[in-house]
Write an enzyme that holds these catalytic residues in place. Structure first.
Site, mmCIF file in Angstrom:
data_model
loop_
_atom_site.group_PDB
_atom_site.id
_atom_site.type_symbol
_atom_site.label_atom_id
_atom_site.label_comp_id
_atom_site.label_asym_id
_atom_site.label_seq_id
_atom_site.Cartn_x
_atom_site.Cartn_y
_atom_site.Cartn_z
ATOM 1 N N HIS A 100 19.778 87.445 -69.187
ATOM 2 C CA HIS A 100 18.711 87.579 -68.222
ATOM 3 C C HIS A 100 17.430 87.648 -68.903
ATOM 4 O O HIS A 100 17.246 87.955 -70.198
ATOM 5 C CB HIS A 100 18.914 88.937 -67.549
ATOM 6 C CG HIS A 100 20.107 88.906 -66.653
ATOM 7 N ND1 HIS A 100 20.224 88.295 -65.377
ATOM 8 C CD2 HIS A 100 21.170 89.486 -67.113
ATOM 9 C CE1 HIS A 100 21.523 88.504 -65.239
ATOM 10 N NE2 HIS A 100 22.227 89.264 -66.071
ATOM 11 N N GLY B 184 40.026 91.571 -82.335
ATOM 12 C CA GLY B 184 39.726 92.417 -80.951
ATOM 13 C C GLY B 184 38.321 93.117 -80.880
ATOM 14 O O GLY B 184 37.753 93.216 -81.625
ATOM 15 N N ALA C 241 36.866 92.370 -86.250
ATOM 16 C CA ALA C 241 37.302 93.209 -84.875
ATOM 17 C C ALA C 241 35.935 93.909 -84.830
ATOM 18 O O ALA C 241 35.221 94.438 -85.808
ATOM 19 C CB ALA C 241 38.301 94.096 -85.069
ATOM 20 N N LYS D 110 27.549 89.280 -89.378
ATOM 21 C CA LYS D 110 26.735 88.642 -90.602
ATOM 22 C C LYS D 110 27.946 88.456 -91.482
ATOM 23 O O LYS D 110 28.956 88.615 -91.461
ATOM 24 C CB LYS D 110 25.872 89.794 -91.346
ATOM 25 C CG LYS D 110 24.604 90.527 -90.664
ATOM 26 C CD LYS D 110 23.923 91.164 -91.372
ATOM 27 C CE LYS D 110 22.458 91.540 -90.499
ATOM 28 N NZ LYS D 110 22.059 92.796 -90.553
ATOM 29 N N ARG E 101 31.654 87.011 -96.412
ATOM 30 C CA ARG E 101 31.862 86.194 -97.545
ATOM 31 C C ARG E 101 32.282 84.808 -97.008
ATOM 32 O O ARG E 101 32.784 84.590 -95.982
ATOM 33 C CB ARG E 101 32.691 86.763 -98.453
ATOM 34 C CG ARG E 101 34.310 86.978 -98.042
ATOM 35 C CD ARG E 101 34.977 87.640 -99.183
ATOM 36 N NE ARG E 101 36.220 87.598 -98.778
ATOM 37 C CZ ARG E 101 37.438 86.641 -98.949
ATOM 38 N NH1 ARG E 101 37.087 85.550 -99.096
ATOM 39 N NH2 ARG E 101 38.605 87.119 -98.514
#
Length: 187
Positions: A111, A138, A156, A176, A179
């Site tokens: 939105h 997960g 996860a 991020k 490696r």
């Protein structure tokens, strides 16, 4: 252009449009059947009716949730664990040999930051792509417009807001680069 086509093109659209509601209602009926069915062949038959494409070699565990279904394209030998949620107002494509952990969420919809737009419930959607051989842990959230490159791993509990290059280990909130995954690890 229909409202459904506007939605797929990433334009603002009327989420209460009759055509969109019909597709959404059909998906809801099929999801109810799917999430109450145990037999693997019956589940595959329902998924093939629901999805844009779903091969026999792939598995989706229940409960599974999506909004439209026909905008989701699953590759060969792919596994989606239980509690996966797909807000599929744009195309979600998942490649071959992909592993998706439990409670992973795919959010094509978003939105505006403008509150006036949100008051009108205006929504815009961008596609999500997961390339071959990816593993998603997960509780990961994958946001709109993201492509996850081949052979990458998402740790996860990560939130993926931007593209992930191939052969990368990503994690965190926001996700991020942790490696690169080296060739020797893929053998």
């Amino acid at each position: 252009m229909t409202e459904f086509e506007n939605m797929l093109e990433g334009q603002d659209f009327d989420g209460g449009d009759k055509e969109i509601n019909k597709i959404r209602d059909t998906a809801a009926i099929l999801l109810q059947q799917l999430n109450q069915t145990i037999g693997s062949q019956q589940r595959t038959d329902i998924l093939q009716q629901l999805m844009g494409s779903m091969p026999n070699s792939s598995i989706i565990r229940s409960p599974f949730s999506c909004e439209f279904g026909k905008t989701i394209f699953i590759g060969e030998n792919t596994f989606l664990n239980m509690n996966v949620v797909m807000l599929d107002g744009a195309k979600i494509s998942i490649g071959n040999n992909v592993l998706v952990g439990p409670s992973v969420q795919f959010y094509c919809a978003s939105h505006s930051l403008n509150f006036q737009s949100r008051r009108k419930w205006e929504t815009f959607c961008k596609p999500i792509a997961v390339e071959d051989d990816v593993w998603i842990g997960g509780n990961v959230v994958i946001n709109q417009g993201v492509t996850i490159g081949a052979r990458s791993v998402i740790a996860a509990n990560s939130v993926v807001n931007s593209d992930v290059p191939p052969d990368s280990l990503y994690g965190g909130t926001p996700a991020k680069l942790i490696r690169r995954i080296h060739e020797s690890e893929q053998e």
